[in-house]
Design an enzyme around this catalytic site. Structure first.
Site, PDB file in Angstrom:
ATOM      1  N   CYS A   1      54.692  66.767  77.150  1.00  0.00           N
ATOM      2  CA  CYS A   1      53.606  66.079  76.988  1.00  0.00           C
ATOM      3  C   CYS A   1      52.473  67.081  77.217  1.00  0.00           C
ATOM      4  O   CYS A   1      51.367  66.877  76.922  1.00  0.00           O
ATOM      5  CB  CYS A   1      53.429  64.961  77.970  1.00  0.00           C
TER       6      CYS A   1
ATOM      7  N   HIS B   1      45.806  62.931  77.993  1.00  0.00           N
ATOM      8  CA  HIS B   1      47.283  62.435  77.733  1.00  0.00           C
ATOM      9  C   HIS B   1      47.481  61.309  77.385  1.00  0.00           C
ATOM     10  O   HIS B   1      46.950  60.319  78.612  1.00  0.00           O
ATOM     11  CB  HIS B   1      48.094  63.393  78.040  1.00  0.00           C
TER      12      HIS B   1
ATOM     13  N   ASN C   1      52.581  56.444  73.515  1.00  0.00           N
ATOM     14  CA  ASN C   1      52.588  58.043  74.180  1.00  0.00           C
ATOM     15  C   ASN C   1      53.234  58.812  72.897  1.00  0.00           C
ATOM     16  O   ASN C   1      54.455  58.745  72.525  1.00  0.00           O
ATOM     17  CB  ASN C   1      53.442  57.917  75.335  1.00  0.00           C
TER      18      ASN C   1
HETATM   19  O1  UT7 Z   1      54.047  61.330  79.354  1.00  0.00           O
HETATM   20  C1  UT7 Z   1      54.750  61.771  80.253  1.00  0.00           C
HETATM   21  C2  UT7 Z   1      54.120  61.559  81.599  1.00  0.00           C
HETATM   22  N1  UT7 Z   1      54.693  59.905  81.621  1.00  0.00           N
HETATM   23  C3  UT7 Z   1      54.208  58.981  82.384  1.00  0.00           C
HETATM   24  O2  UT7 Z   1      52.946  59.263  82.631  1.00  0.00           O
HETATM   25  C4  UT7 Z   1      54.819  57.882  82.574  1.00  0.00           C
HETATM   26  C5  UT7 Z   1      54.669  57.351  84.094  1.00  0.00           C
HETATM   27  N2  UT7 Z   1      55.130  56.075  84.452  1.00  0.00           N
HETATM   28  C6  UT7 Z   1      54.495  54.991  83.982  1.00  0.00           C
HETATM   29  O3  UT7 Z   1      53.751  55.111  83.135  1.00  0.00           O
HETATM   30  C7  UT7 Z   1      55.177  53.786  84.662  1.00  0.00           C
HETATM   31  O4  UT7 Z   1      55.894  53.744  85.825  1.00  0.00           O
HETATM   32  C8  UT7 Z   1      55.925  52.747  83.792  1.00  0.00           C
HETATM   33  C9  UT7 Z   1      55.262  52.196  82.592  1.00  0.00           C
HETATM   34  C10 UT7 Z   1      57.218  53.756  83.033  1.00  0.00           C
HETATM   35  C11 UT7 Z   1      56.885  51.834  84.509  1.00  0.00           C
HETATM   36  O5  UT7 Z   1      56.054  51.092  85.246  1.00  0.00           O
HETATM   37  P1  UT7 Z   1      55.922  50.558  86.673  1.00  0.00           P
HETATM   38  O6  UT7 Z   1      54.941  49.689  86.943  1.00  0.00           O
HETATM   39  O7  UT7 Z   1      56.375  52.032  87.325  1.00  0.00           O
HETATM   40  O8  UT7 Z   1      57.392  49.681  86.584  1.00  0.00           O
HETATM   41  P2  UT7 Z   1      58.903  50.171  87.407  1.00  0.00           P
HETATM   42  O9  UT7 Z   1      59.486  51.259  86.731  1.00  0.00           O
HETATM   43  O10 UT7 Z   1      58.800  50.273  88.737  1.00  0.00           O
HETATM   44  O11 UT7 Z   1      59.772  48.838  87.087  1.00  0.00           O
HETATM   45  C12 UT7 Z   1      59.122  47.440  87.671  1.00  0.00           C
HETATM   46  C13 UT7 Z   1      60.132  46.271  87.070  1.00  0.00           C
HETATM   47  C14 UT7 Z   1      61.708  46.659  87.120  1.00  0.00           C
HETATM   48  O12 UT7 Z   1      62.242  45.613  87.597  1.00  0.00           O
HETATM   49  P3  UT7 Z   1      62.603  45.217  88.962  1.00  0.00           P
HETATM   50  O13 UT7 Z   1      63.558  46.321  89.511  1.00  0.00           O
HETATM   51  O14 UT7 Z   1      61.374  45.094  89.627  1.00  0.00           O
HETATM   52  O15 UT7 Z   1      63.569  43.978  88.930  1.00  0.00           O
HETATM   53  C15 UT7 Z   1      62.052  47.007  86.003  1.00  0.00           C
HETATM   54  O16 UT7 Z   1      63.416  47.068  85.738  1.00  0.00           O
HETATM   55  O17 UT7 Z   1      59.771  46.263  85.641  1.00  0.00           O
HETATM   56  C16 UT7 Z   1      61.370  46.308  84.890  1.00  0.00           C
HETATM   57  N3  UT7 Z   1      61.027  47.086  83.621  1.00  0.00           N
HETATM   58  C17 UT7 Z   1      60.795  46.351  82.608  1.00  0.00           C
HETATM   59  N4  UT7 Z   1      60.566  44.881  82.271  1.00  0.00           N
HETATM   60  C18 UT7 Z   1      60.357  44.348  81.127  1.00  0.00           C
HETATM   61  C19 UT7 Z   1      61.171  48.402  83.333  1.00  0.00           C
HETATM   62  N5  UT7 Z   1      60.754  48.388  82.168  1.00  0.00           N
HETATM   63  C20 UT7 Z   1      60.770  46.981  81.582  1.00  0.00           C
HETATM   64  C21 UT7 Z   1      60.205  46.560  80.162  1.00  0.00           C
HETATM   65  N6  UT7 Z   1      59.990  45.432  80.260  1.00  0.00           N
HETATM   66  N7  UT7 Z   1      60.015  47.177  79.026  1.00  0.00           N
END
Ligand code: UT7
Length: 326
Positions: free
Chosen positions: A116, A253, A283
């Protein structure tokens, strides 16, 4: 007198097919919702390449658009740099394929892989080539088909990305070396391979083989993003004796609206001075900054004389920032 790389034209290409969060969830039977995706990422839609549509197809379209915007003929281009993690093949490089596609044949063309951060890296290299007098008219293109490297059963990653391409046409111009000169002011590039595992392609077209699907530890990447992006923007400003108050536009980005908003707050920039496309594009990796630039330049938001900060972080980890005056 010094040589400066001015941004003479900006171009964009997005595939025709546009999918909402609900359509994506239904298509792949994902346990997710429009509400979750919007709240955690700010994403509402993404564009998807047509079957058979490649990074070079999209990159050539964005390149033609940038050339037309600059009023420059393809025959004048003497270097093409393509940032992509989804090249058509290992070689010929996607840049060389695009060279043929747009009818350019002079100079040199090559691909760069910094995930990215690819566009910021390519801009930095192109700026150096121009300052060194090795090229005078350079196309810098970010083009990505992430829909081909996503695991459609992994809701934690597959909802985040989209396909597209953006391009800028850089031209060498004489400057005085002052901060008021038009063109790229400086680029600040970083990598730390110790964090390679938190965002990577498993297998893929490299020497390790395998299916080539994207894997990400989202929370960890998020943490690195907020601290490293703020630090590299401050590094770029300090290197030029500038402060937050000098920034006219932040063109970040487009990975996650929460990261972008956090950056806007750290830089004391109101939301109206931050270019955001993540809601409509998701993204698009190396394509996201040139797509956002093209939109804001061509709708008149970014005006002549404006100081623009670009920043990105991606797999590697790689990260960087670029300062430019339009
Ligand atoms: O481009 C390169 C750089 N990339 C980035 O900058 C991405 C950086 N990361 C992020 O943007 C975020 O971490 C994400 C958007 C990927 C995830 O958001 P988060 O607030 O960090 O969520 P999480 O991964 O901690 O997940 C929270 C919950 C989990 O469930 P439990 O374990 O709390 O029960 C996940 O399983 O949300 C769940 N979850 C979803 N639920 C519904 C993960 N993906 C989804 C989904 N829909 N698509």
């Amino acid at each position: 007198m010094v040589l400066r790389a001015t941004i003479a034209g900006c171009g964009a290409y997005l595939p025709e097919r546009r999918l909402s969060n609900d359509e994506l969830a239904a298509l792949h039977g994902l346990d997710t919702s429009d509400a979750w995706i919007r709240e955690r990422t700010g994403i509402g839609f993404r564009h998807m390449a047509a079957p058979g549509e490649t990074a070079s197809d999209m990159g050539a379209a964005a390149a033609r658009d940038a050339l037309a915007h600059a009023g420059v003929e393809a025959s004048e281009v003497d270097a093409i740099l393509v940032a992509t993690s989804t090249p058509d093949s290992a070689f010929p490089a996607t840049a060389v394929r695009i060279q043929a596609r747009i009818g350019a044949s002079r100079g040199f063309a090559f691909d760069m892989a910094a995930a990215c951060t690819g566009f910021v890296y390519a801009l930095g290299v192109a700026d150096s080539l121009i300052r060194a007098g090795q090229a005078r008219c350079v196309l810098v293109i970010g083009t990505e088909v992430y829909s081909r490297i996503l695991d459609w059963t992994d809701r934690g990653t597959c909802v985040l990305f989209g396909d597209g391409a953006g391009a800028v046409l850089l031209r060498a111009e004489e400057g005085t070396g002052a901060i008021a000169d038009r063109g790229i002011i400086s680029c600040h590039l970083h990598a730390d391979g110790r964090f390679g595992d938190i965002l990577h392609i498993e297998g893929g077209a490299g020497s390790t083989g395998g299916p080539g699907l994207l894997r990400m530890a989202g929370k960890e990447v998020f943490r690195h993003a907020v601290t490293k992006l703020a630090a590299v923007v401050d590094e770029a400003l300090a290197a030029n004796g500038l402060t937050h108050a000098d920034i006219r536009w932040l063109v970040p980005h487009q990975a996650n609206a929460r990261i972008i908003e956090a950056m806007g707050r750290k830089l004391n920039l109101p939301a109206e001075r931050v270019v955001m496309t993540v809601e409509r594009h998701a993204n698009t990796s190396a394509a996201s900054i040139p797509l956002a630039l093209a939109e804001a330049r061509r709708d008149g938001r970014i005006a002549d004389g404006d100081l623009v900060v670009m920043e990105a972080i991606g797999g590697g980890l790689t990260w960087g920032a670029a300062l430019a005056r339009f």
